[in-house]
Design a protein around this motif. Structure first.
Motif, PDB file in Angstrom:
ATOM      1  N   TRP A  70      17.514  15.380  28.287  1.00 39.85           N
ATOM      2  CA  TRP A  70      16.805  15.819  29.480  1.00 39.85           C
ATOM      3  C   TRP A  70      16.386  17.267  29.325  1.00 39.85           C
ATOM      4  O   TRP A  70      17.211  18.158  29.275  1.00 39.85           O
ATOM      5  N   LEU A 118      11.185  29.115  30.244  1.00 38.15           N
ATOM      6  CA  LEU A 118      12.510  28.845  29.687  1.00 38.15           C
ATOM      7  C   LEU A 118      12.683  27.342  29.559  1.00 38.15           C
ATOM      8  O   LEU A 118      12.603  26.622  30.554  1.00 38.15           O
ATOM      9  N   ASP A 154      16.225  27.050  24.675  1.00 35.73           N
ATOM     10  CA  ASP A 154      17.669  27.226  24.516  1.00 35.73           C
ATOM     11  C   ASP A 154      18.358  25.875  24.384  1.00 35.73           C
ATOM     12  O   ASP A 154      18.022  24.918  25.086  1.00 35.73           O
ATOM     13  N   TYR A 155      19.337  25.855  23.519  1.00 32.68           N
ATOM     14  CA  TYR A 155      20.123  24.637  23.315  1.00 32.68           C
ATOM     15  C   TYR A 155      21.241  24.590  24.357  1.00 32.68           C
ATOM     16  O   TYR A 155      22.083  25.486  24.408  1.00 32.68           O
ATOM     17  N   VAL A 156      21.208  23.591  25.214  1.00 32.49           N
ATOM     18  CA  VAL A 156      22.222  23.421  26.263  1.00 32.49           C
ATOM     19  C   VAL A 156      22.758  22.002  26.123  1.00 32.49           C
ATOM     20  O   VAL A 156      22.166  21.044  26.632  1.00 32.49           O
ATOM     21  N   PRO A 157      23.874  21.860  25.405  1.00 35.11           N
ATOM     22  CA  PRO A 157      24.306  20.518  24.990  1.00 35.11           C
ATOM     23  C   PRO A 157      24.443  19.516  26.134  1.00 35.11           C
ATOM     24  O   PRO A 157      24.118  18.351  25.971  1.00 35.11           O
ATOM     25  N   SER A 158      24.895  19.959  27.298  1.00 36.09           N
ATOM     26  CA  SER A 158      25.146  18.986  28.372  1.00 36.09           C
ATOM     27  C   SER A 158      23.877  18.267  28.823  1.00 36.09           C
ATOM     28  O   SER A 158      23.956  17.223  29.452  1.00 36.09           O
ATOM     29  N   LEU A 159      22.715  18.822  28.533  1.00 36.78           N
ATOM     30  CA  LEU A 159      21.472  18.201  28.994  1.00 36.78           C
ATOM     31  C   LEU A 159      21.053  17.017  28.134  1.00 36.78           C
ATOM     32  O   LEU A 159      20.275  16.173  28.566  1.00 36.78           O
ATOM     33  N   HIS A 212      24.822  23.197  35.601  1.00 37.11           N
ATOM     34  CA  HIS A 212      24.918  21.762  35.329  1.00 37.11           C
ATOM     35  C   HIS A 212      26.383  21.402  35.452  1.00 37.11           C
ATOM     36  O   HIS A 212      27.205  21.901  34.709  1.00 37.11           O
ATOM     37  N   GLN A 241      11.598  14.678  37.666  1.00 38.62           N
ATOM     38  CA  GLN A 241      11.272  15.535  38.793  1.00 38.62           C
ATOM     39  C   GLN A 241      10.455  16.733  38.361  1.00 38.62           C
ATOM     40  O   GLN A 241      10.631  17.261  37.267  1.00 38.62           O
ATOM     41  N   ARG A 268      10.943  30.591  25.785  1.00 39.19           N
ATOM     42  CA  ARG A 268      12.298  30.484  25.245  1.00 39.19           C
ATOM     43  C   ARG A 268      12.694  29.014  25.191  1.00 39.19           C
ATOM     44  O   ARG A 268      12.350  28.252  26.091  1.00 39.19           O
ATOM     45  N   CYS A 295      12.926  13.390  30.955  1.00 40.54           N
ATOM     46  CA  CYS A 295      13.613  12.783  29.815  1.00 40.54           C
ATOM     47  C   CYS A 295      12.610  12.834  28.657  1.00 40.54           C
ATOM     48  O   CYS A 295      11.636  12.081  28.621  1.00 40.54           O
ATOM     49  N   MET A 311      15.231  24.313  28.302  1.00 42.39           N
ATOM     50  CA  MET A 311      16.610  24.027  27.909  1.00 42.39           C
ATOM     51  C   MET A 311      16.697  22.553  27.549  1.00 42.39           C
ATOM     52  O   MET A 311      16.201  21.713  28.290  1.00 42.39           O
ATOM     53  N   GLN A 313      15.052  20.578  30.679  1.00 40.82           N
ATOM     54  CA  GLN A 313      14.991  21.307  31.946  1.00 40.82           C
ATOM     55  C   GLN A 313      14.176  22.556  31.657  1.00 40.82           C
ATOM     56  O   GLN A 313      14.582  23.391  30.851  1.00 40.82           O
ATOM     57  N   GLN A 363      11.879  18.590  35.013  1.00 40.26           N
ATOM     58  CA  GLN A 363      13.102  17.932  34.597  1.00 40.26           C
ATOM     59  C   GLN A 363      12.734  16.545  34.115  1.00 40.26           C
ATOM     60  O   GLN A 363      12.571  15.629  34.908  1.00 40.26           O
ATOM     61  N   TYR A 417      11.950  25.931  33.215  1.00 42.42           N
ATOM     62  CA  TYR A 417      11.656  26.808  34.356  1.00 42.42           C
ATOM     63  C   TYR A 417      10.554  27.766  33.926  1.00 42.42           C
ATOM     64  O   TYR A 417      10.672  28.409  32.879  1.00 42.42           O
TER      65      TYR A 417
END
Lengths: 410, 410, 410, 410
Positions: free
Chosen positions: A312, A260, A304-309, D320, B330, A302, A338, A262, A314, A336, A316
C-alpha cells in the motif's frame, strides 16, 4: 481462428505480475469486473483487441518462488486477493507457474543479487544469456501456439547509469556481446534486446534504462517491432500530471511542490539502494517540472521505505502556490493505493495495445501509450489529459481503419 | 484612440469586487504581477484584449459602505491587501467609490435585506428599478467616455426558485414589468435584463438564476449582446473537475466523493439561508456527477459557516474508489485558498473576454468561457481540461482572424 | 475453583458484539494477541481480573440472525476477521449463538423497527418484557454456572428524549411498569432496569439514555450493583479529548474545531434518524467544549452516512487556533479506524473491570471507567490523560488491597 | 521596589527573539493579549512571577542587523507583526537594539560563519570571549538596574559533537580555557559557562550541546544557578508527545510513525548542514521512542527546507497502528504553525520561571520546566500530560510557600 497472445512478465513472482495473472484469471472466471482496465472503457471501445480470455502468461524471475506462493503472501498482507479468490484461480496460477524460467543477472545491484536463486549466481557469458532468453520466449510461443508474445518488464528498479558506449548503437552492442563485455549493460537491456531481436514487442513498466537507449530504438525500428516505456504511471505521479496543468491554466505560481511517498514492498526495499532511488525520483520529479515549466518552483520527491505498509503506497503532497495579489495558498493531497492493483490492469492494457500495434505494423516507440508512463519515450507532453487525447485519437483512427477494412472486405 | 472599457460590478463593496478594483490598480502601478489572470498566460497570448490599464470600475451595492473601507476590513482580516498596497492604490479605490450606485432589491432573502441600506428598503416599482439601473450604466459610460461596459454579477448567492412564468419568455417578462408584478423575479434578473436590454454584456459569477433563464437567452440573442454564467469555478469544484476525469480515464469506480467546504465571509453567512445553500450545493455537486456519469457514486457537498476563516476557504474532499480486483483505495485533498483572491482575476479575465466577444459580434452564451464556471450555460462538458480546449481553440481562431485582418488592412 | 463470568451483549448480532466474541475466542486459541485491551497493559498489571478464557458470551438481539453469519458479513466487507480466523473460532461463535435471545422493543425508532424480527413486532406488556429479560439472564447464569453476568449495551443509538417522569425515580418507574405505561421509556432503560434489579452490573456502551437516569442511579445504589456509561470513546472523540488539553495547557485560543465523521455500517444508517444523530453529536461535542471551556470557540460535529466505508470510520477534524501576537494557525487530523475493532476490546475491558468492582462491593457509577466513555457518568473530567489517572490510581489501590489481603491471609 | 528582570537573548536578531521583544512590548502596550503564554493560564495563577512590564531585553548576535529590521522582514514575509503593530512598538524595539552586542563564534559550522559580521571573523582567544560575554551581561544589568538577568539561547541549531574531554568536568574546561584550546567546545558552551559563572541563569531553547554537559551541571550546582534545556517543544514534537501516550494507554501497537517537517526560515537553512540536522532529528525522534517504548516501531523524522514557507512550519505525520484482531488503522495529522510565534511566549515563560527559581534558591536543572523542552534535562518523562503535572505541582507548592511566607510575615 481466435488469436492467442502471450504475455511474458519479467519479474514473474513479483506483486504486480501476480496480480496480472490472478486478475486476468478472475475476470475470465467472472469473479471480478474489469474495473481498472483502460482498454475496457468506452473511450477505447470498438478496437480489435485481443480478449482477456486469449492471454497466456509466462515469464522470467531471478528468485526461487512461485506465483501461487506470491499470491498467498500478497493476499495475507494486503487484503487484496482473498482466500476465496485465490482458491478459485489456483489452477490458472499453477499453469502460469509452469511457464516461468530463471531470469538473467547482469550488473545487478547488491539488493537484487541478495534475492537471486543460487543457480543464477554463477557467471553466464552475455551471448549465452541472450540466447537463453530468446529460446525461452520461442519455446513459450511454440508450446502455447501463440500468435505473438508481448514482453513486459516488471522487475525491480535499476539504478540508471549514464548511457554507456555499449548502449549507443546496435553495432557497439553487438561488439560488446561478441566479446561478452558487460560493462555498462544492465539486465533490462539484455531482456529488451533479446525480445526485440527475436521479433517480440517489449514494454518497460519500470524506470529501467533499457527502452530509452539509442540501441533499442535502432533495433526496434530495424526489426519492425514496437518498444515502449518507461515507468508505469500509477499513483502519486499520475495525480501530479493531472493537477499540475490546473495551476498552469489558472496562472497560479507554484512556489513549492513537495511529495512524500511511503511504501513497504520489495520495490520499496530495493529503493533503499541510492542508485535505484535516484532513477525513480528523477522520473517522478521530471514530469512535474516539465508541466510547470517554471524554474522558480522548489520541488522534491521523497520515497521512504515503511515496512508496515507493504504494497500500500501512502503518498502525501504539499503544494504551496501564489495567486492574485501575492496571496499564498495551499493544496495538500493524500493518496492511498494498492500499488500492484493499480499497476496490474495497465499491464494487461499495454499488452493488448502492443499486440494491436504489432499487428498493424507499427514499430519503434508508441506515442498512444503516453498516458501509461511517467517518462513516455519520444513524447514531450506530460499533461495527462493531453496524453489521453493522444490515446483517444489513436483509437478513433484505428476504429476508422477497421471500419474501412470491413467495408472493403465486404 | 485607445479603447476604454467599463467593468460594472454588482456587489461593489463585496470582497471580490474590492480585490478586482485594488488588484487592477496594483497591476497598473506595477505593485503586483499578473499571477492569477488566465488572459495573461501564453495560452491566450496575442489576443486583442483591452489592457488592464484601460479598465474603469463602477458598480451597484445594496449596502452602505465604500470600497476603501471594504479593502481595509478585508486586509486586516485576511492578510491579503496589505496596508502598504492599500495606501498605494487609495486614489484608485476612491475613484471607483465615486462610481458606485445603490442596487436593487427584488425578492431578496431575509439575510440580504438585513444588510441593505435603509434608503433601499422603501418599495420601488419594477419598471423604475430597471430604468434606474440602465440610467446608472449609461451615465457611467458617458461620464467616462467608455467604448463598452461589462456588467458582472458578484452579489450574494440567491436561492434558486423554479423558473417562474415571468422568466419563461421576453413577452411574459415585459408584461410583468408593465404591471410591476415581481412574483418569481429575483434581483439578478433585473440587473441582467437592464444591462442586456441597454446593450451591455452580462456575466453572472454567482449561482443566480439570471443568466440561465429562457428570457435572457432570448433577449441577448435579440439584442446581439453576450451573456454568460454561471457561478465562478475558483476552488474545490475546480479541483473536482480536474481530478474526476482521472478516475474515468483509468476506469476506477468512485464509490463515494464527500466534500466539506468551510468559509467565514459574507458569502458563508448568506449560505446559512437554506435556499441559497441549496443552489450553491447543486452547482457544486452537478459538475462532479456529470463527469463521473455513474449512478452508483455516493456524493455529498457540505458548506459550513466557520467565522474564524473569514475569506479563506478550507475544503476537504474524501474520495473512496475501487480498482482492479475490487481493491478499495482512497484519495483525500485539502484546499486552502483566499476565495476573493482566486475569483478577482477571473472577473478581469471575463470582462476582457466579454468585451472581445462583443466587439466580434458574438451574442448569447459564450462557450469559450466554460472553464470559468461551475455551470457553464449551454456547455455540457464539465471536464476542466476539455473546457480549456474550448478556450484555447477560440483563442487560436481569433488570433488567426486578427492576423488575416491585419494582412487585409496592410 | 476458577471464577466464571458471563458477558451478555445487547445487540448480539451487531459488529461490535461479533468482534467481542470472535476476538475473545481468537485470544484464547492464541490466534491473535491482546493488542487493544487496556486491561492487558502494564498500567493495569497485577489486578485480580477474570481471565479472557473464563468469559462466556450470550445476549439479546431484536433481529433475526446469528453471530456466525454476522462474522462472515463483517469479514467480507471490512478485511478484519479473515476466513481463516473465522473458521478457527467457528465453534466458539456457534456456542455464543446458542445463548442469544430475542430482545425487547420499547419506543424504538422507525429505523430500528424496520430491522426487527417479525416475532417481536407484536406488543408485549412492559412487566412481561422485564420479566423475560431477567429470566434470560438468570437462565444464562445457571446454565453456564456463572459467578456473575455483566450486561453490556451495544445496541443502536437511541434518540434521547428528555428524562421523562417515569425515569425520574424508582417509585415512578415501578408505577409505570405496573400499569404497563411505556411513555418516555426507551428500550435501554428496560434492559438496564432488568439487569440491575436482578443483581447484574450494567454497562452502557451507547449514547442511550439509560445509565444516566436518576432511576438507575437510585436502583443501582439500592441493589449494590455497579452501573456505568455512557457511549464508548473509541475514535475521533478519543483523539479530541487527548488533543484539546494541549491547547488549554499552551494557552492557545481555539477559534474553531470542526469535525466530520463518515461511516457506513448499521450504526451510520441508524444515525440518519435525526433524533439518534442529535444524541450522538451532543456527546461528541460536549466533551470538547468542557475541556476548552471557552465560549468563543465555534465547534461542530457532523456524522455522515457513507455506505462504501462500512465499519471503517473516516474522520476529519479541522482546528483553527490563535497563538501569540494573534497568529492564526491550523491543525488537521484524519482518523481511519475499524470502529468495531476499536470498540470490542474495550467491551472486554469493561466487563472485567465491572466484575472486579462488583466483587469488591462497589455500586452505582464507577469513576475509574471514565477514560472508556464519551460521557462518563458522574465524572466531570473530560481530559483523557486525567481520566487515565483515575483508572491508574484505582488500579494501584486495588493492587495494594490485594497484597494486604494476601498478607493477612498468609 | 518593583523587581526588574533582564532577558538576554543569544541570537537577538533572529525571528524568535524579534517576536519575544515585539510581543512583550505589544502586551505591555495592550495591543495584543497574553495568548500563548503558559504563565498566564489559571494553572499557574497566583505565582509571584515578574511582570511582563518589568522585563528588559538585550542580547548577542553574530550577524550585522537590528531587531527593527528583523521585525520588518519577518512581518512582510509571515503576516505576523503587522505594519501597525511594528509602528506602535518601534521605540521598544530600538531600545532593545541598543542592548545588543556582537556574539562569539567558536567552532561554528560553515553555514553560521557565512552569516557572521566581518568584525567577528578575526580570531579571539577563548578566555577573552568568555570575559567579553560576562562583561556584556554585567554592564547590561548595571545599566538597567536589573535584579537578575536570564540568558536564553535562541541561536541556530549546532551540530552535536560527542561530549569532548573539555566538556567532561569543570577542571578540564578551565584548563582548556587557560590554554585557549577550543577543541570540542561549541559556542553554546561558551555562552552558558560565561552566564552561569557570572551568576546568571541559563536556558537552552535550542538543541545545542551546552546545557546537557557534565561541565555545566557541575558549574550550575557549584554557583547555585539554575540551568535548563534543551530544545523548545513548540510544534510537531509537542503534538507527538501528546498523542503517543494515547496509543500506549489503549494498547494499540504503533507499527510506523513517519514525520515530515517543512520550513523555510534561517533555522531551516542551517538544518541543511547534516550535523545540525542530525542533532535536531535525534531530539525529535527520541521523545517519541521513549513514550512508545516499543522496539518494533518504525519511526523517522524528516526536516526539509522549503523556502516559500519561511517561518511557517508545515508538518505531516503518518501513524500506522494495529489494533484488536490485527486490524491495521491509520492516523494522519497536519500542523501549520508560525514557529517563532509559537516559541516566543515560551521564552517569556521560561525567563519568568527561571527568575522565580533563582530567587527561591533553586540551582541546577529544573524539572518543572520539562513540558517546555523536547529533551528536558534530567527528566525521563516524555508524556506531555505528565510533564504538565510536574509544572502544576511545582506551582501548587510555590503558591503554598508564598501563602505561608505571607502569613509568617503578617
Amino acid at each position: 481462428m481466435k488469436r492467442r497472445v502471450g504475455v511474458w512478465l519479467i519479474g514473474a513472482y513479483g506483486n504486480v505480475a501476480t496480480c496480472v495473472v490472478a486478475g486476468a484469471a478472475a475476470i475470465v472466471r467472472r469473479l471480478t469486473g474489469t474495473t481498472g482496465l483502460v482498454t475496457e472503457t468506452p473511450l477505447l471501445g470498438g478496437l480489435p483487441l485481443a480478449g482477456i480470455d486469449t492471454l497466456v502468461f509466462g515469464g522470467h524471475d531471478i528468485r526461487d518462488g512461485s506465483i501461487v506462493r506470491a499470491a498467498k503472501e500478497f493476499g495475507d498482507r494486503n487484503g487484496v486477493l482473498t482466500t476465496e479468490l485465490r482458491r478459485a484461480v489456483a489452477a490458472d496460477l499453477r499453469r502460469a507457474d509452469k511457464e516461468v524460467r530463471p531470469g538473467v543477472l547482469v550488473n545487478a545491484p547488491e539488493s537484487v543479487l541478495a534475492m537471486a536463486t543460487p543457480a543464477l549466481r554463477r557467471r553466464e557469458r552475455l551471448p549465452d544469456s541472450i540466447a537463453r532468453v530468446q529460446a525461452d520466449l520461442r519455446a513459450f510461443a511454440k508450446r502455447n501456439r501463440l500468435d505473438d508474445v508481448i514482453v513486459v518488464n516488471l522487475s525491480s528498479t535499476e539504478s540508471t547509469p549514464r548511457i554507456s558506449p555499449a548502449l549507443r548503437s546496435l553495432d557497439e552492442f553487438r561488439r560488446a556481446v561478441a566479446k561478452s563485455r558487460t560493462t555498462g549493460i544492465p539486465s533490462s537491456v539484455v531482456y529488451a534486446f533479446a525480445a526485440i531481436d527475436a521479433g517480440f514487442p517489449f514494454i518497460d513498466f519500470t524506470p529501467a534504462v533499457a527502452a530509452g537507449t539509442p540501441l533499442l530504438r535502432e533495433l526496434s525500428a530495424a526489426c519492425g517491432v514496437p518498444c515502449m516505456g518507461r515507468d508505469g504511471k500509477t499513483g502519486e505521479t499520475l495525480v501530479k500530471t493531472v493537477l499540475a496543468p490546473l495551476f498552469v491554466a489558472r496562472n497560479l505560481h507554484v512556489m513549492s511542490w513537495e511529495g512524500l511517498n511511503m511504501l513497504g514492498n520489495r520495490d520499496g526495499a530495493v529503493l533503499r539502494d541510492p542508485g535505484s532511488l535516484a532513477s525513480k525520483v528523477r522520473d517522478k520529479d521530471e514530469a512535474l517540472r516539465r508541466i510547470l515549466g517554471d524554474e522558480r518552483t522548489h520541488s522534491r520527491v521523497r520515497i521512504d521505505y515503511v515496512p508496515s505498509l507493504d504494497d500500500w503506497k501512502q503518498a502525501y503532497d504539499f503544494i504551496h502556490f501564489q495567486g492574485f495579489l501575492g496571496a499564498r495558498m495551499q493544496m495538500h493531497f493524500l493518496w492511498q493505493g494498492c500499488d500492484s492493483a493499480l499497476a496490474a490492469p495497465l499491464v494487461l492494457d499495454l499488452a493488448r495495445l502492443a499486440d494491436l500495434a504489432h499487428r498493424r505494423g507499427e514499430s519503434g516507440t508508441l506515442p498512444q501509450m503516453a498516458p501509461f508512463f511517467k517518462t513516455p519515450l519520444d513524447v514531450a507532453e506530460q499533461d495527462f489529459a493531453k496524453q489521453m487525447d493522444l490515446l483517444v485519437s489513436y483509437a478513433a483512427m484505428v476504429r476508422e481503419e477497421t471500419k474501412r477494412a470491413r467495408r472493403a472486405g465486404a
